[in-house]
Design an enzyme around this catalytic site. Structure first.
Site, mmCIF file in Angstrom:
data_model
loop_
_atom_site.group_PDB
_atom_site.id
_atom_site.type_symbol
_atom_site.label_atom_id
_atom_site.label_comp_id
_atom_site.label_asym_id
_atom_site.label_seq_id
_atom_site.Cartn_x
_atom_site.Cartn_y
_atom_site.Cartn_z
ATOM 1 N N HIS A 199 0.765 -1.055 -0.031
ATOM 2 C CA HIS A 199 -0.135 -0.019 -0.143
ATOM 3 C C HIS A 199 1.302 1.256 -0.568
ATOM 4 O O HIS A 199 -0.044 2.341 -0.252
ATOM 5 C CB HIS A 199 -0.591 -0.102 1.159
ATOM 6 C CG HIS A 199 -1.930 -1.036 1.098
ATOM 7 N ND1 HIS A 199 -2.721 -1.603 0.426
ATOM 8 C CD2 HIS A 199 -2.428 -1.997 2.311
ATOM 9 C CE1 HIS A 199 -3.729 -2.084 0.271
ATOM 10 N NE2 HIS A 199 -2.870 -2.395 1.825
ATOM 11 N N ASP B 147 -3.278 -10.344 -2.916
ATOM 12 C CA ASP B 147 -3.100 -10.451 -1.001
ATOM 13 C C ASP B 147 -5.137 -10.056 -0.885
ATOM 14 O O ASP B 147 -5.594 -9.553 -2.985
ATOM 15 C CB ASP B 147 -2.532 -8.778 -0.609
ATOM 16 C CG ASP B 147 -2.896 -8.230 1.314
ATOM 17 O OD1 ASP B 147 -2.272 -8.844 1.408
ATOM 18 O OD2 ASP B 147 -4.023 -8.204 1.082
ATOM 19 N N HIS C 155 -6.398 -7.371 -0.672
ATOM 20 C CA HIS C 155 -6.208 -5.818 -0.715
ATOM 21 C C HIS C 155 -5.667 -5.310 -1.843
ATOM 22 O O HIS C 155 -4.250 -6.243 -2.378
ATOM 23 C CB HIS C 155 -5.753 -4.537 0.751
ATOM 24 C CG HIS C 155 -6.550 -5.339 2.198
ATOM 25 N ND1 HIS C 155 -6.218 -5.725 2.936
ATOM 26 C CD2 HIS C 155 -8.082 -4.623 1.894
ATOM 27 C CE1 HIS C 155 -7.156 -5.885 3.691
ATOM 28 N NE2 HIS C 155 -8.186 -5.495 3.201
ATOM 29 N N ASP D 150 -4.122 -13.491 3.526
ATOM 30 C CA ASP D 150 -5.672 -12.501 3.994
ATOM 31 C C ASP D 150 -6.458 -12.553 3.179
ATOM 32 O O ASP D 150 -7.751 -12.555 3.813
ATOM 33 C CB ASP D 150 -5.766 -10.820 4.153
ATOM 34 C CG ASP D 150 -5.128 -9.788 3.619
ATOM 35 O OD1 ASP D 150 -4.738 -11.150 2.590
ATOM 36 O OD2 ASP D 150 -4.924 -9.063 3.706
#
Length: 339
Positions: free
Chosen positions: A157, A192, A194, A281
């Protein structure tokens, strides 16, 4: 498979996290290291300390202005009257082209995109060695089929001059740039839950690194503003970014179908090595509950990636505290090794 980790990565212990307006314990806990290290060892990994390659490979991705901020902001913050224990922004510029202030508060707002990346005394050192783990892992690919970088704090990120979502230095991007400097043609595959918005932002106008991300649909899921299917790159990078957003609760079969599309794109790019931004995740039992991949499903993901038959660096991204965290890493790495 060799794994890379430095003990100084324990030093980042974030306390602040906000979700839905409520202050909660931060999910990116140091305990993740213990679980992931157990998972790597169970997969047969040998743990190696990283070599210190210095700031050069990091500065190839992140601006000098941002790196100065990360190295100095905690000490500056503590000199303010009534300062909190962690650097947390309370104001942000409307645009990245707005003026750059001198104040610690203003610079925190400029360089921290949200409240999920608090900076404390051990943050810079932990982030620095997390990046060095990824750099050393990339160097291992000169002789090894695969390597695993236990990079914590994570990185995908983080933009070139902006922290966010638990991330400070973009370990996967730094590793890919390291491989590029060695004459390789890398692709980054982000699995991931996200979207890897920082990674996308770093390479969005470039054609020398392909970026592919499989993630929960950001229409109602972090990071919200990035990761949509229409985002394909821009200028020279048009067509070199692929987003494959998935509906919430997508299971193994749905994830593997998207992965097949991603792998075809990587082959078409002519990649000769792959950096896997390995978020665990997407697991059905992960606290973020975005997708529904199972522990055996991670093994299938690892095996599918091995089918590329390319030198592969796994760089740890997300995957949060749940009983199966170590097992999910073991399953991924063993699935790759067995293929």
């Amino acid at each position: 498979m060799k794994a890379v980790f430095d003990e100084r990565q324990w030093g980042h212990d974030p306390q602040h996290f906000m979700a839905n307006g409520a202050i909660l314990p931060n999910p990116e806990q140091p305990e993740r290291i213990a679980r992931l290290r157990d998972g790597a060892r169970a997969a047969g990994c040998t743990i190696h300390a990283p070599t210190d390659a210095g700031l050069g490979p990091i500065a190839a991705i992140h601006s000098a202005e941002y790196l100065t901020f990360l190295q100095t902001i905690y000490a500056r913050w503590q000199r303010m009257d009534g300062a909190g224990a962690e650097v947390i922004p309370n104001i942000h510029p409307a645009n990245r082209t707005d003026s750059y202030p001198k104040s610690a508060i203003g610079q925190a707002g400029f360089h921290q995109g949200d409240t999920a990346c608090p900076i404390a005394s051990g943050t810079w050192q932990a982030a620095y060695w997390s990046a060095q783990a990824a750099i050393t892992g990339a160097d291992f690919l000169a002789t090894d089929r695969a390597a695993y970088a236990l990079s914590r704090p994570p990185g995908h990120h983080a933009f070139g001059d902006l922290a966010g979502g638990f991330c400070f230095l973009n370990n996967s991007a730094i590793a890919a740039e390291r491989l590029l400097a060695r004459g390789k043609r890398p692709a980054i595959l982000d699995v991931d839950v996200h979207h890897g918005n920082g990674t996308q932002g770093i390479f969005y106008h470039r054609r020398d690194v392909l970026t592919v991300s499989i993630h929960a649909d950001p229409a109602r899921f972090y990071p919200f503003f990035w990761g949509h299917a229409h985002e394909r790159g821009a200028d020279a990078g048009l067509g070199y970014n692929l987003n494959l957003p998935l509906a919430r609760d997508t299971d193994d079969a749905g994830f593997l179908a998207a992965l097949d599309v991603a792998l075809r794109q990587i082959r078409s790019f002519g990649a000769d090595c792959v950096v896997v931004a390995l978020g665990l995740d997407a697991f059905v039992g992960d606290p973020f509950k975005g997708l529904a991949v199972t522990t055996p499903g991670f093994g299938q993901i690892g095996a599918a990636i091995a089918g590329l038959d390319l030198p592969t660096l796994f760089v740890q991204e997300g995957g949060y505290l749940c009983p199966e965290l170590a097992d999910n890493l073991t399953s991924t790495l063993m699935g790759f090794e067995a293929a």
